[in-house]
Design a protein around this motif. Structure first.
Motif, PDB file in Angstrom:
ATOM      1  N   ARG A   1      41.757-134.699 -45.196  1.00  0.00           N
ATOM      2  CA  ARG A   1      42.450-135.956 -44.908  1.00  0.00           C
ATOM      3  C   ARG A   1      43.636-135.813 -43.966  1.00  0.00           C
ATOM      4  NH1 ARG A   1      42.205-138.343 -51.147  1.00  0.00           N
ATOM      5  NH2 ARG A   1      39.915-138.560 -51.191  1.00  0.00           N
ATOM      6  N   VAL A   2      44.183-134.610 -43.819  1.00  0.00           N
ATOM      7  CA  VAL A   2      45.316-134.404 -42.917  1.00  0.00           C
ATOM      8  C   VAL A   2      44.852-133.774 -41.608  1.00  0.00           C
ATOM      9  CG1 VAL A   2      47.574-133.321 -42.614  1.00  0.00           C
ATOM     10  CG2 VAL A   2      46.927-134.234 -44.851  1.00  0.00           C
ATOM     11  N   ILE A   3      44.111-132.663 -41.708  1.00  0.00           N
ATOM     12  CA  ILE A   3      43.641-131.972 -40.502  1.00  0.00           C
ATOM     13  C   ILE A   3      42.349-132.590 -39.968  1.00  0.00           C
ATOM     14  CG2 ILE A   3      42.785-129.750 -39.644  1.00  0.00           C
ATOM     15  CD1 ILE A   3      44.801-128.345 -41.265  1.00  0.00           C
ATOM     16  N   GLY A   4      41.553-133.208 -40.859  1.00  0.00           N
ATOM     17  CA  GLY A   4      40.352-133.900 -40.422  1.00  0.00           C
ATOM     18  C   GLY A   4      39.143-133.020 -40.200  1.00  0.00           C
ATOM     19  N   LEU A   5      39.004-131.937 -40.977  1.00  0.00           N
ATOM     20  CA  LEU A   5      37.855-131.034 -40.814  1.00  0.00           C
ATOM     21  C   LEU A   5      36.623-131.566 -41.536  1.00  0.00           C
ATOM     22  CD1 LEU A   5      39.472-127.501 -41.280  1.00  0.00           C
ATOM     23  CD2 LEU A   5      39.069-128.754 -39.156  1.00  0.00           C
ATOM     24  N   GLN A   6      35.440-131.250 -40.997  1.00  0.00           N
ATOM     25  CA  GLN A   6      34.171-131.549 -41.642  1.00  0.00           C
ATOM     26  C   GLN A   6      33.845-130.435 -42.651  1.00  0.00           C
ATOM     27  OE1 GLN A   6      32.293-134.410 -41.142  1.00  0.00           O
ATOM     28  NE2 GLN A   6      34.166-135.009 -40.038  1.00  0.00           N
ATOM     29  N   PRO A   7      32.907-130.708 -43.615  1.00  0.00           N
ATOM     30  CA  PRO A   7      32.591-129.694 -44.645  1.00  0.00           C
ATOM     31  C   PRO A   7      32.224-128.324 -44.077  1.00  0.00           C
ATOM     32  CG  PRO A   7      31.655-131.792 -45.271  1.00  0.00           C
ATOM     33  CD  PRO A   7      32.231-131.984 -43.898  1.00  0.00           C
ATOM     34  N   ALA A   8      31.396-128.277 -43.034  1.00  0.00           N
ATOM     35  CA  ALA A   8      31.000-126.979 -42.470  1.00  0.00           C
ATOM     36  C   ALA A   8      32.209-126.246 -41.908  1.00  0.00           C
ATOM     37  CB  ALA A   8      29.944-127.172 -41.376  1.00  0.00           C
ATOM     38  N   ALA A   9      33.116-126.981 -41.260  1.00  0.00           N
ATOM     39  CA  ALA A   9      34.322-126.364 -40.709  1.00  0.00           C
ATOM     40  C   ALA A   9      35.240-125.859 -41.819  1.00  0.00           C
ATOM     41  CB  ALA A   9      35.061-127.361 -39.816  1.00  0.00           C
ATOM     42  N   ILE A  10      35.314-126.599 -42.932  1.00  0.00           N
ATOM     43  CA  ILE A  10      36.127-126.143 -44.068  1.00  0.00           C
ATOM     44  C   ILE A  10      35.572-124.828 -44.613  1.00  0.00           C
ATOM     45  CG2 ILE A  10      36.791-126.669 -46.446  1.00  0.00           C
ATOM     46  CD1 ILE A  10      36.874-129.615 -45.623  1.00  0.00           C
ATOM     47  N   GLY A  11      34.239-124.755 -44.734  1.00  0.00           N
ATOM     48  CA  GLY A  11      33.628-123.518 -45.207  1.00  0.00           C
ATOM     49  C   GLY A  11      33.932-122.349 -44.297  1.00  0.00           C
ATOM     50  N   LEU A  12      33.831-122.560 -42.993  1.00  0.00           N
ATOM     51  CA  LEU A  12      34.143-121.494 -42.045  1.00  0.00           C
ATOM     52  C   LEU A  12      35.619-121.115 -42.096  1.00  0.00           C
ATOM     53  CD1 LEU A  12      32.017-122.632 -38.966  1.00  0.00           C
ATOM     54  CD2 LEU A  12      31.565-120.721 -40.525  1.00  0.00           C
ATOM     55  N   MET A  13      36.484-122.119 -42.280  1.00  0.00           N
ATOM     56  CA  MET A  13      37.925-121.864 -42.394  1.00  0.00           C
ATOM     57  C   MET A  13      38.218-120.950 -43.581  1.00  0.00           C
ATOM     58  SD  MET A  13      41.129-122.696 -41.414  1.00  0.00           S
ATOM     59  CE  MET A  13      40.997-124.243 -40.527  1.00  0.00           C
ATOM     60  N   LEU A  14      37.633-121.272 -44.737  1.00  0.00           N
ATOM     61  CA  LEU A  14      37.878-120.468 -45.935  1.00  0.00           C
ATOM     62  C   LEU A  14      37.226-119.091 -45.814  1.00  0.00           C
ATOM     63  CD1 LEU A  14      37.459-123.175 -48.728  1.00  0.00           C
ATOM     64  CD2 LEU A  14      39.560-122.347 -47.661  1.00  0.00           C
TER      65      LEU A  14
ATOM     66  N   GLY B   1      30.511-116.749 -48.763  1.00  0.00           N
ATOM     67  CA  GLY B   1      30.241-117.876 -49.654  1.00  0.00           C
ATOM     68  C   GLY B   1      30.735-119.225 -49.153  1.00  0.00           C
ATOM     69  N   PRO B   2      32.022-119.345 -48.767  1.00  0.00           N
ATOM     70  CA  PRO B   2      32.484-120.653 -48.292  1.00  0.00           C
ATOM     71  C   PRO B   2      31.756-121.159 -47.064  1.00  0.00           C
ATOM     72  CG  PRO B   2      34.345-119.257 -48.874  1.00  0.00           C
ATOM     73  CD  PRO B   2      33.123-118.389 -48.909  1.00  0.00           C
ATOM     74  N   GLY B   3      31.432-120.260 -46.122  1.00  0.00           N
ATOM     75  CA  GLY B   3      30.669-120.682 -44.952  1.00  0.00           C
ATOM     76  C   GLY B   3      29.294-121.186 -45.351  1.00  0.00           C
ATOM     77  N   LEU B   4      28.647-120.449 -46.268  1.00  0.00           N
ATOM     78  CA  LEU B   4      27.358-120.893 -46.790  1.00  0.00           C
ATOM     79  C   LEU B   4      27.504-122.225 -47.508  1.00  0.00           C
ATOM     80  CD1 LEU B   4      24.357-120.389 -47.497  1.00  0.00           C
ATOM     81  CD2 LEU B   4      25.159-119.052 -49.467  1.00  0.00           C
ATOM     82  N   GLY B   5      28.575-122.339 -48.307  1.00  0.00           N
ATOM     83  CA  GLY B   5      28.802-123.581 -49.048  1.00  0.00           C
ATOM     84  C   GLY B   5      29.035-124.762 -48.131  1.00  0.00           C
ATOM     85  N   GLY B   6      29.887-124.570 -47.111  1.00  0.00           N
ATOM     86  CA  GLY B   6      30.141-125.653 -46.165  1.00  0.00           C
ATOM     87  C   GLY B   6      28.888-126.068 -45.429  1.00  0.00           C
ATOM     88  N   GLY B   7      28.070-125.083 -45.039  1.00  0.00           N
ATOM     89  CA  GLY B   7      26.813-125.404 -44.365  1.00  0.00           C
ATOM     90  C   GLY B   7      25.848-126.152 -45.268  1.00  0.00           C
ATOM     91  N   LEU B   8      25.755-125.729 -46.532  1.00  0.00           N
ATOM     92  CA  LEU B   8      24.874-126.416 -47.481  1.00  0.00           C
ATOM     93  C   LEU B   8      25.340-127.848 -47.736  1.00  0.00           C
ATOM     94  CD1 LEU B   8      24.140-123.615 -50.124  1.00  0.00           C
ATOM     95  CD2 LEU B   8      22.496-124.695 -48.581  1.00  0.00           C
ATOM     96  N   VAL B   9      26.664-128.020 -47.869  1.00  0.00           N
ATOM     97  CA  VAL B   9      27.195-129.368 -48.075  1.00  0.00           C
ATOM     98  C   VAL B   9      26.846-130.253 -46.891  1.00  0.00           C
ATOM     99  CG1 VAL B   9      29.298-130.744 -48.273  1.00  0.00           C
ATOM    100  CG2 VAL B   9      29.054-128.657 -49.618  1.00  0.00           C
ATOM    101  N   GLN B  10      27.008-129.715 -45.677  1.00  0.00           N
ATOM    102  CA  GLN B  10      26.685-130.483 -44.468  1.00  0.00           C
ATOM    103  C   GLN B  10      25.192-130.804 -44.418  1.00  0.00           C
ATOM    104  OE1 GLN B  10      29.547-130.405 -42.050  1.00  0.00           O
ATOM    105  NE2 GLN B  10      28.633-132.271 -41.243  1.00  0.00           N
TER     106      GLN B  10
END
Length: 440
Positions: free
Chosen positions: A255-268, A162-171
């Motif tokens: 804001r601290v690590i500087g990840l993009q939405p797709a990367a956040i989704g993959l992280m989660l 889900g988070p990977g899908l979500g991050g990709g959709l947001v991007q």
């Protein structure tokens, strides 16, 4: 082709009705995991909300457990569970669909996000209480451990995908449009639930019963049971610090690590792999180590990995965040499978809704408080400082379990009377050794 057998000797996955329940859970969970990424990103990226407002949004999502958790249990015990779950799914679908519609019309505000979070949270209270109370009606009790393990596997799988899908959709389409996937997931969940064949009779009204009396009965059952009090205290504390994490992780990762939405989704998604592993291993670990023992061991062994959250940073150091979350998720899922199965086995059927709602009130009621504290700490001292508080908190969580009779038990007796005798005998035996070892 003849229908699959629906007997106690069959595994739960061989039963069509349970497979439909499982499929509905999968659809709803995938959508919810997309929103886990997309909703705070709407606030952070599109509405430029500060840390405290993001924390307030997280608090709004869980406030219903604190505000209506107790009466919800009494009301669920008066209703047909499956019908209630279908209605709750449709309410959540409509609420989530309002976000992309408002964003397209350029009228979306933080106030609407708060309202959507409150409405979906209230519907989730009724859905979750009914869901946990419906499973023992659908399956024989000896299959509950396997069934809860299967449900946790589905939830954990959704947390991976889900988070990977979500991050990709947001991007791809923007955070506000990605939330539409959640609305679709809830509709699909309702459709699967509507196809379950097993008839469910409406609970018979109890003469002279009142909402106040029924709430009191649920509270007395939970608070009057030694081991349920221990579980409630430990889980509530864990959820408080989990909510702090939920309120601050998006701020930290953006804001601290500087990840993009797709990367956040993959992280989660990567961190959720630990939860999936926990769901797959929970039954075997409980069989090998003991259902009582695994409850405190899971928290004790995996809690220290939370220290990796504040130690993570830019570049390769960001992986530490995923590793810490994966280990903590592994322990949380193993813990949940063991203690939820125990609760369902212990409780009389007529009290299941109130027992589950009372425990949800006690253990999920800490979520909005933790989210507010997390947002305030992040606003005042920074997101990394808030993560340090979370990490230290997870080190404290196992202490209540270690000072309870659970530490000296291997398995949890199935019969309520046997369980009470075992716990009473254990407490009496330890009374001369240590005052702190008894359950207050």
């Amino acid at each position: 082709m003849s229908p699959l057998p629906r007997t106690a000797s069959s595994g739960p996955l061989r039963m069509r009705d349970f497979r439909l329940l499982l499929a509905g859970a999968a659809a709803g969970q995938v959508g919810a995991q997309v929103t886990l990424v997309a909703l705070p990103l709407v606030a952070v990226l599109e509405l430029k909300a500060p840390a405290f407002q993001v924390g307030l949004l997280t608090a709004a999502e869980t406030a219903a457990f604190l505000l209506i958790g107790l009466p919800a249990g009494a009301l669920v015990d008066r209703m047909r569970k499956r019908s209630l779950m279908i209605r709750a799914d449709m309410v959540r679908a409509l609420a989530m669909a309002s976000v992309p519609l408002a964003a397209v019309a350029d009228v979306l505000t933080m106030v609407q996000l708060y309202i959507v979070a409150l409405v979906t949270g209230a519907a989730t209270v009724f859905f979750d209480v009914a869901d946990q109370s419906y499973l023992p009606e659908l399956l024989p009790r000896e299959q509950l451990m396997a069934a809860n393990g299967a449900l946790e596997t589905v939830r954990s799988s959704a947390q991976v995908t889900g988070p990977g899908l979500g991050g990709g959709l947001v991007q791809l389409v923007g955070a506000h449009l990605a939330i539409g996937a959640d609305a679709i997931g809830y509709v699909v969940s309702a459709l699967f639930l509507s196809r379950i064949d097993k008839p469910e009779s409406k609970p018979e009204p109890v003469p002279g019963a009142s909402l106040r009396k029924e709430i009191g009965e649920g509270l007395r059952f939970v608070l009057g049971h030694r081991l349920l009090r221990v579980i409630a205290t430990s889980t509530g504390l864990s959820n408080f610090f989990t909510a702090m994490l939920m309120a601050t992780q998006t701020i930290f990762l953006v804001r601290v690590i500087g990840l993009q939405p797709a990367a956040i989704g993959l992280m989660l998604s990567a961190s959720a792999a630990g939860g999936l592993a926990g769901a797959l291993c929970a039954g075997r670990l409980a069989a090998r180590l003991g259902q009582a023992r695994i409850i405190w061991l899971s928290a004790l062994v995996t809690g220290p990995f939370a220290l990796l959250w504040p130690l993570s940073g830019r570049g390769a150091a960001a992986v530490l965040f995923a590793v810490g979350s994966g280990a903590v998720s592994f322990g949380a899922v193993v813990y949940n499978v063991a203690q939820v199965s125990f609760r369902q086995t212990l409780c009389p059927p007529r009290l299941l809704g109130r027992m589950n709602a009372t425990l949800r009130f006690l253990v999920w009621g800490t979520l909005p408080l933790g989210a507010l504290v997390g947002g305030a700490v992040a606003d005042g001292f920074g997101a990394r400082a808030a993560l340090w508080v979370c990490a230290v908190g997870f080190l404290v969580v196992p202490l209540r379990l270690l000072l309870s009779p659970l530490r000296r038990m291997r398995d949890l007796p199935a019969a309520p009377d046997a369980l009470e005798d075992a716990v009473a005998g254990d407490s009496d035996a330890s009374a001369g050794r240590s005052e702190s070892a008894s359950v207050s």
